[in-house]
Design an enzyme around this catalytic site. Structure first.
Site, PDB file in Angstrom:
ATOM      1  N   ASP A   1      -2.475  -8.963  12.805  1.00  0.00           N
ATOM      2  CA  ASP A   1      -1.796  -8.633  11.337  1.00  0.00           C
ATOM      3  C   ASP A   1      -1.550 -10.238  11.211  1.00  0.00           C
ATOM      4  O   ASP A   1      -0.476 -10.770  11.782  1.00  0.00           O
ATOM      5  CB  ASP A   1      -0.505  -8.053  11.526  1.00  0.00           C
ATOM      6  CG  ASP A   1       0.199  -7.807  10.117  1.00  0.00           C
ATOM      7  OD1 ASP A   1       0.495  -8.945   9.576  1.00  0.00           O
ATOM      8  OD2 ASP A   1       0.316  -6.602   9.556  1.00  0.00           O
TER       9      ASP A   1
ATOM     10  N   THR B   1      -0.822   7.705  -1.215  1.00  0.00           N
ATOM     11  CA  THR B   1      -2.236   7.462  -1.608  1.00  0.00           C
ATOM     12  C   THR B   1      -3.065   6.310  -0.975  1.00  0.00           C
ATOM     13  O   THR B   1      -4.234   6.211  -1.213  1.00  0.00           O
ATOM     14  CB  THR B   1      -2.036   6.939  -3.260  1.00  0.00           C
ATOM     15  OG1 THR B   1      -1.564   5.840  -3.401  1.00  0.00           O
ATOM     16  CG2 THR B   1      -1.108   8.139  -3.897  1.00  0.00           C
TER      17      THR B   1
ATOM     18  N   ASP C   1       2.238 -11.105  10.141  1.00  0.00           N
ATOM     19  CA  ASP C   1       2.953 -11.005  11.412  1.00  0.00           C
ATOM     20  C   ASP C   1       3.131 -12.267  12.065  1.00  0.00           C
ATOM     21  O   ASP C   1       3.717 -12.941  12.681  1.00  0.00           O
ATOM     22  CB  ASP C   1       2.818 -10.087  12.240  1.00  0.00           C
ATOM     23  CG  ASP C   1       3.536  -8.593  11.437  1.00  0.00           C
ATOM     24  OD1 ASP C   1       4.443  -8.686  10.634  1.00  0.00           O
ATOM     25  OD2 ASP C   1       3.159  -7.477  12.101  1.00  0.00           O
TER      26      ASP C   1
ATOM     27  N   ARG D   1       0.785  -1.170  -0.047  1.00  0.00           N
ATOM     28  CA  ARG D   1       0.067  -0.088   0.196  1.00  0.00           C
ATOM     29  C   ARG D   1       0.909   1.217   0.057  1.00  0.00           C
ATOM     30  O   ARG D   1       1.665   1.340   0.995  1.00  0.00           O
ATOM     31  CB  ARG D   1      -1.069  -0.108   1.207  1.00  0.00           C
ATOM     32  CG  ARG D   1      -2.079   1.022   1.276  1.00  0.00           C
ATOM     33  CD  ARG D   1      -3.159   0.824   2.017  1.00  0.00           C
ATOM     34  NE  ARG D   1      -2.689   1.062   3.450  1.00  0.00           N
ATOM     35  CZ  ARG D   1      -3.501   1.512   4.585  1.00  0.00           C
ATOM     36  NH1 ARG D   1      -4.769   1.203   4.366  1.00  0.00           N
ATOM     37  NH2 ARG D   1      -3.042   1.201   5.993  1.00  0.00           N
TER      38      ARG D   1
END
Length: 209
Positions: free
Chosen positions: A200, A108, A203, A104
């Site tokens: 996450d 933006t 992770d 990502r």
């Protein structure tokens, strides 16, 4: 219109409850993600087309069903999607595996491709895109668009945890792609994490938290 299937199988719900726990360790988390992927895969492949063929049993000749074409592909979205691949290959070991890597953009917030390696005949295959988490839907929408741009037409999406925001974005962007979801959670928080979620997934799968 896209079919959205939220799993209600007791084994899937039990295992999702286990990986939500913050004290579930990396190995158990990884193993359970794989098991859940296998169980969701069982449901997601329910409508695969079949052919009737004649075979010979030790007793006599008979007609049996087998997968039509047998051309399947599993495409994990890197990196967390890798955790779902082995479970799926347990059920469909002849499937080819491709990889799509997205990150990502910090400014933006749009997904940017950094890696894409697909089977040469991917456009002829029934494709299952996998990612444990469907949060905002940005990465999944982009990954599926990449596949469509390369000629893929029969695409399904599988995830373990989804937020309503991600489901909405996916079904609006790709109304021809069916979604198979382990659990539909409540919402996204201000950091775009699924609530209650499990943190996450990448992770926790790879022990990098």
């Amino acid at each position: 219109m896209a079919k959205v299937v939220v799993m209600d199988h007791p084994l899937i719900q039990h295992k999702i409850g286990y990986i939500r726990r913050k004290d579930t360790g990396t190995k158990d988390f990884r193993d359970t993600i794989s098991e859940i992927a296998m169980l969701i895969c069982y449901e997601a492949t329910r409508d695969l087309p079949l052919d009737e063929v004649e075979i010979e049993t030790p007793i006599c000749k008979t007609k049996v069903k087998e997968l039509k074409g047998k051309k399947l592909a599993v495409i994990p979205i890197l990196r967390a999607g890798l955790g779902m691949v082995d479970g799926m290959l347990t059920l469909i070991p002849t499937a080819k595996v491709g990889h799509i890597g997205l990150y990502r953009d910090p400014e933006t917030h749009e997904p940017v491709e950094y890696y894409c390696k697909l089977p040469a005949d991917c456009s002829e295959r029934e494709v299952f895109v996998v990612d444990p988490m469907l949060a905002t839907g940005g990465s999944s929408v982009a990954a599926i668009q990449m596949l469509k741009d390369k000629g893929c037409r029969k695409i399904h999406f599988m995830c373990i945890i989804a937020a309503p925001e991600g489901v909405k974005k996916m079904t609006e962007a790709h109304p021809d792609v069916d979604l198979y979801i382990g659990s539909l959670d409540e919402h996204l928080n201000e950091h775009a994490y699924i609530v209650p979620g499990l943190g996450d997934a990448g992770d926790r799968i790879f022990g990098t938290k």
